[in-house]
Design a protein around this motif. Structure first.
Motif, PDB file in Angstrom:
ATOM      1  N   ALA A 126      -5.083  -5.056   9.242  1.00  0.00           N
ATOM      2  CA  ALA A 126      -5.570  -4.908   8.269  1.00  0.00           C
ATOM      3  C   ALA A 126      -3.956  -4.203   7.631  1.00  0.00           C
ATOM      4  O   ALA A 126      -3.682  -3.507   7.967  1.00  0.00           O
ATOM      5  N   ASP A 127      -4.463  -4.292   5.970  1.00  0.00           N
ATOM      6  CA  ASP A 127      -3.542  -3.628   4.871  1.00  0.00           C
ATOM      7  C   ASP A 127      -4.191  -2.181   5.349  1.00  0.00           C
ATOM      8  O   ASP A 127      -5.673  -1.740   5.770  1.00  0.00           O
ATOM      9  N   ILE A 179       0.858   1.117   2.562  1.00  0.00           N
ATOM     10  CA  ILE A 179       1.745   1.706   3.480  1.00  0.00           C
ATOM     11  C   ILE A 179       2.144   0.307   4.911  1.00  0.00           C
ATOM     12  O   ILE A 179       2.764  -0.069   4.556  1.00  0.00           O
ATOM     13  N   VAL A 180       1.611  -0.654   4.763  1.00  0.00           N
ATOM     14  CA  VAL A 180       1.163  -1.351   6.118  1.00  0.00           C
ATOM     15  C   VAL A 180       0.489  -2.276   5.681  1.00  0.00           C
ATOM     16  O   VAL A 180      -1.001  -1.856   5.203  1.00  0.00           O
ATOM     17  N   HIS A 181       0.480  -3.692   5.467  1.00  0.00           N
ATOM     18  CA  HIS A 181       0.431  -4.615   5.153  1.00  0.00           C
ATOM     19  C   HIS A 181      -0.229  -5.554   6.548  1.00  0.00           C
ATOM     20  O   HIS A 181       0.950  -5.895   7.865  1.00  0.00           O
ATOM     21  N   LYS A 182      -1.186  -6.365   5.725  1.00  0.00           N
ATOM     22  CA  LYS A 182      -2.192  -6.851   7.666  1.00  0.00           C
ATOM     23  C   LYS A 182      -0.829  -8.434   7.815  1.00  0.00           C
ATOM     24  O   LYS A 182      -0.659  -8.973   6.712  1.00  0.00           O
ATOM     25  N   GLY A 183      -0.892  -7.627   8.897  1.00  0.00           N
ATOM     26  CA  GLY A 183       0.212  -9.257   9.899  1.00  0.00           C
ATOM     27  C   GLY A 183       1.083  -8.681   9.939  1.00  0.00           C
ATOM     28  O   GLY A 183       2.083  -9.338  10.572  1.00  0.00           O
ATOM     29  N   GLU A 184       2.003  -7.602   9.431  1.00  0.00           N
ATOM     30  CA  GLU A 184       3.188  -7.026   9.423  1.00  0.00           C
ATOM     31  C   GLU A 184       3.452  -5.964  10.574  1.00  0.00           C
ATOM     32  O   GLU A 184       2.474  -5.728  11.181  1.00  0.00           O
ATOM     33  N   ILE A 199     -15.209   7.188  -0.559  1.00  0.00           N
ATOM     34  CA  ILE A 199     -15.825   7.672   1.123  1.00  0.00           C
ATOM     35  C   ILE A 199     -14.872   5.275   1.579  1.00  0.00           C
ATOM     36  O   ILE A 199     -14.736   5.402   2.860  1.00  0.00           O
ATOM     37  N   SER A 200     -15.996   5.001   0.776  1.00  0.00           N
ATOM     38  CA  SER A 200     -16.050   3.275   1.088  1.00  0.00           C
ATOM     39  C   SER A 200     -14.387   2.874   1.010  1.00  0.00           C
ATOM     40  O   SER A 200     -14.564   2.064   1.715  1.00  0.00           O
ATOM     41  N   THR A 201     -13.930   2.768  -0.184  1.00  0.00           N
ATOM     42  CA  THR A 201     -12.756   2.946  -0.322  1.00  0.00           C
ATOM     43  C   THR A 201     -11.971   3.234   0.454  1.00  0.00           C
ATOM     44  O   THR A 201     -10.281   2.315   0.432  1.00  0.00           O
ATOM     45  N   LYS A 202     -11.966   4.158   0.986  1.00  0.00           N
ATOM     46  CA  LYS A 202     -10.914   4.921   2.196  1.00  0.00           C
ATOM     47  C   LYS A 202      -9.353   5.101   1.631  1.00  0.00           C
ATOM     48  O   LYS A 202      -8.701   4.525   2.180  1.00  0.00           O
TER      49      LYS A 202
END
Length: 719
Positions: free
Chosen positions: A56-57, A248-253, A378-381
């Motif tokens: 996940a992102d 910072i980290v994209h999903k799938g990277e 909180i929900s946005t993280k």
């Protein structure tokens, strides 16, 4: 004495219970709010591992300076900044002067020692030594003895030619910029240009060495300037910031070491317990709870009869609204565009506006928007506060607090809901434009649609929940008053059927009281409804009251004044008992009980005085009280007295009515009947004026129609 002690004990017990209940509600409110917002400070560590594919992102929850990347960029700037050099244009002339000194020294020694080609080696060596001693030692010529011997034994002509050629070669070579890297090339070029036609091989070799020794760099490294330039280049580098919300980290990277380092930097991989955020949340919750408590204290401060139930109502509505925000925050997990905007936050201000006050509704709207910003954060993280959602919740809640008028009717679903929906949709539209993010027609419509739907849901919920609070806490709202004014209410039908004269009297009093209350800013609807019920006690013995004696029979003629006094004086308290038994609001019960205060029952007092052989104390013929405690009760008392007096007048005229009203007002005022309520003399005069104007409309002069005139003329003719 025992009754006084018991009463004091009861008051003390109520005070203690209210104190405990108040602090209990305060603590419970704080604990519930803290638990609802606790997720904002809990660690948001993602499930990520080095050299694995991200599922996940992962976004940064804060703004953080990447010091390592910033330092690397500064080092890159330092390395890429070229060194600074200084070009000395006069360096060539200086070297020419020095080489001229060398040849002058050689010529002088040669002349002094008479050196020529035939001179003995010993003398030549002595001459070479003398030349070396007489040469400027600051210049490290490093000329070999062979070169000096060649120059010493040369003829004066050859030496002069050598000097000219050398000076010219040095000047030409150093007329351009010569750096240390280019020095050997410049020396070799100058040596190669030595003319072979006028110089023999030995002289060329000697001059080549002279050139290599005297041609030096005139374009030299400037350490100070270089250091300054590199420092300026480093300072011009901006800090590399990992911004809040930045992925910072994209999903799938593939997760790299640098990604792990950045995640640690923003605290997402920090496993150490940090108590500071929890303390911050505690302070934030304490602020919210304190403002909440102060608003309740301000609301309850000016109320005559303090009741802890209003705190319970405020607490329940406020906490339920906060819990509703928490539940709706999970709608973001569905990833349906704009679904979180459906939160019906306006329901809380609508209820508080109806049950408490407009200011309580407005304050709760502001507090709930702050709480909502934390919960949705909180929900946005990503961040602790969700500013766009806070703005949306604030405007939505304020619209519910301001649009609905609590002193009218139930919130109208279409009218009130449409206004709240319009405010919500406008706010969402503005937020979308502010953020300047691309959106499709579908997402645009869903955002506006869900926000508009929120307005109607809030009004529907408010209408559905409001009766529960009215019934459960016996709250007297405008809606409840309107329901109690329905003629089909059992007690009103009881008055109409058992004491019809009293019923019509009560309706007239209600008309007088409502208009008078509106003039002074009191609750006219409460006064009207209370007037309907104020004489309900007369239904217990309706025939003992003149308005119900339709057959002309007066029971008081057969009993003593003292018994008549007892019957008449009992009706406020009989009515209060009937109203309490029926579960009527205490405000209406109080007005029914107080509407005669401690006034004197004059008719039976005068009758008793006529029949008595000794003086009769007034206190025996006064109502037991209490005196009126509120402005509405004072108005009802005046309206009741005036209406009854005017009804008994024969041929009332506006002048007679006005005099009677002022007489009754002066009597009540001098008798101290308004001493215990907060009505002012100015307001009382406005009440008197209003009652007078209303009664003028009732007892106005009527136009005589032709038939009536004809009938009167016939009667005159008959006489």
């Amino acid at each position: 004495m025992k009754d006084l002690i018991a009463d004091n004990d009861k008051k003390l017990k109520n005070l203690v219970m209210n104190y405990i209940a108040g602090w209990g509600a305060f603590v419970v409110t704080g604990l519930v709010l803290y638990s609802l917002m606790l997720g904002s400070v809990l660690p948001k560590n993602p499930d990520v591992h080095l050299h694995e594919i991200a599922t996940a992102d992962i976004q940064s929850p804060i703004d953080a300076i990447d010091t390592q990347a910033t330092e690397a960029k500064k080092q890159e700037a330092i390395v890429s900044t070229p060194s600074a050099y200084t070009y000395d244009k006069n360096k060539g002339l200086m070297q020419v002067e020095k080489v001229g000194d060398l040849f002058d020294t050689i010529a002088s020694v040669k002349k002094d020692m008479n050196i020529n080609v035939d001179t003995s080696p010993t003398n030549v060596s002595a001459a070479i030594q003398k030349i070396a001693d007489g040469t400027d030692t600051s210049q490290d010529q490093g000329l070999s003895d062979r070169t000096l011997r060649t120059l010493v034994i040369a003829s004066d002509h050859d030496l002069q030619v050598a000097e000219d050629i050398t000076s010219t070669s040095i000047y030409e070579a150093m007329n351009a910029k010569v750096g240390w890297n280019d020095l050997e090339k410049a020396q070799s070029k100058a040596a190669a240009n030595l003319p072979s036609s006028v110089l023999n091989d030995q002289m060329r070799t000697a001059l080549t060495e002279v050139l290599r020794d005297y041609i030096t760099a005139n374009y030299t490294f400037d350490a100070t300037a270089t250091k300054r330039n590199k420092q300026e280049a480093a300072s011009s580098v901006d800090n590399i910031v990992i911004h809040q919300g930045e992925v910072i980290v994209h999903k799938g990277e593939l997760v790299t070491n640098d990604m792990i380092r950045q995640l640690k930097l923003v605290g997402l991989l920090d496993n150490h317990f940090n108590i500071i955020p929890f303390i911050g949340l505690f302070l934030f919750t304490a602020f919210i709870t304190t403002v909440f408590w102060y608003e309740y204290y301000r609301f309850n401060k000016d109320r005559k009869n303090h009741s802890i139930k209003y705190l319970y109502i405020f607490t329940i509505i406020f906490l339920c609204a906060a819990a509703l925000i928490k539940i709706c925050s999970y709608l973001r997990l569905t990833e349906i565009t704009g679904l979180s905007y459906i939160v019906p936050i306006a329901v809380a201000p609508l209820l508080l506006r109806s049950l408490l006050s407009e200011q309580a509704a407005i304050v709760s709207a502001v507090l709930l928007s702050l709480i909502g910003s934390v919960i949705f954060g909180i929900s946005t993280k990503v961040a602790i506060f969700d500013a766009p959602m806070a703005i949306y919740l604030l405007f939505s809640a304020l619209s519910g607090a301001i649009v609905f008028r609590g002193n009218s009717y139930r919130p109208k679903i279409f009218q009130t809901g449409s206004i709240v929906a319009l405010v919500n949709a406008t706010c969402v539209l503005a937020l979308l434009m502010f953020q300047n993010t691309p959106f499709t027609a579908t997402s645009f419509g869903m955002n506006l649609g869900f926000s508009a739907l929120s307005g109607f849901l809030a009004v529907i919920l408010a209408n559905g929940v409001l009766p529960l609070f009215e019934t459960g806490f016996s709250i007297l709202t405008p809606i409840r008053l309107i329901e109690l004014s329905n003629p089909n209410q059992p007690l009103l039908r009881k008055i109409l059927l058992e004491a019809p004269g009293t019923y019509h009297h009560s309706v007239m009093v209600a008309n007088l009281a409502e208009r008078a209350c509106e003039v002074i800013g009191a609750n006219g609807l409460l006064a009207r409804v209370a007037a309907y019920y104020h004489d309900i006690g007369k239904t217990k013995r309706p025939k003992f009251f003149v308005e119900n004696q339709l057959d002309g029979v007066n029971p008081h003629e057969k009993i003593s004044p003292q018994l008549s006094r007892t019957i008449i004086a009992a009706h406020p308290y009989d009515g209060a008992d009937l109203l309490r038994a029926a579960g009527m609001p205490k405000e209406i019960v109080a007005i029914a009980e107080q509407h005669h205060g401690t006034t004197l029952i004059r008719y039976f007092y005068a009758k008793a005085c006529e029949m008595a052989t000794q003086s009769v104390p007034e206190s025996e013929f006064r109502y037991p009280g209490p005196k009126v405690q509120t402005r509405e009760a004072a108005v009802v008392e005046l309206a009741d007295s005036v209406e009854a007096a005017v009804r008994s007048m024969k041929k009332p005229t506006p002048g007679k009515v006005q005099n009677l009203i002022h007489s009754i007002f002066s009597d009540r005022l001098s008798d101290g009947q308004f001493d215990e309520c907060d009505i002012t003399l100015k307001e009382l005069k406005l009440v008197v004026k209003s009652i007078d104007e209303t009664l003028r409309g009732v007892y106005h002069s009527r136009i005589e129609y032709p038939n009536e005139i004809k009938m009167k003329m016939n009667k005159v003719n008959e006489k």
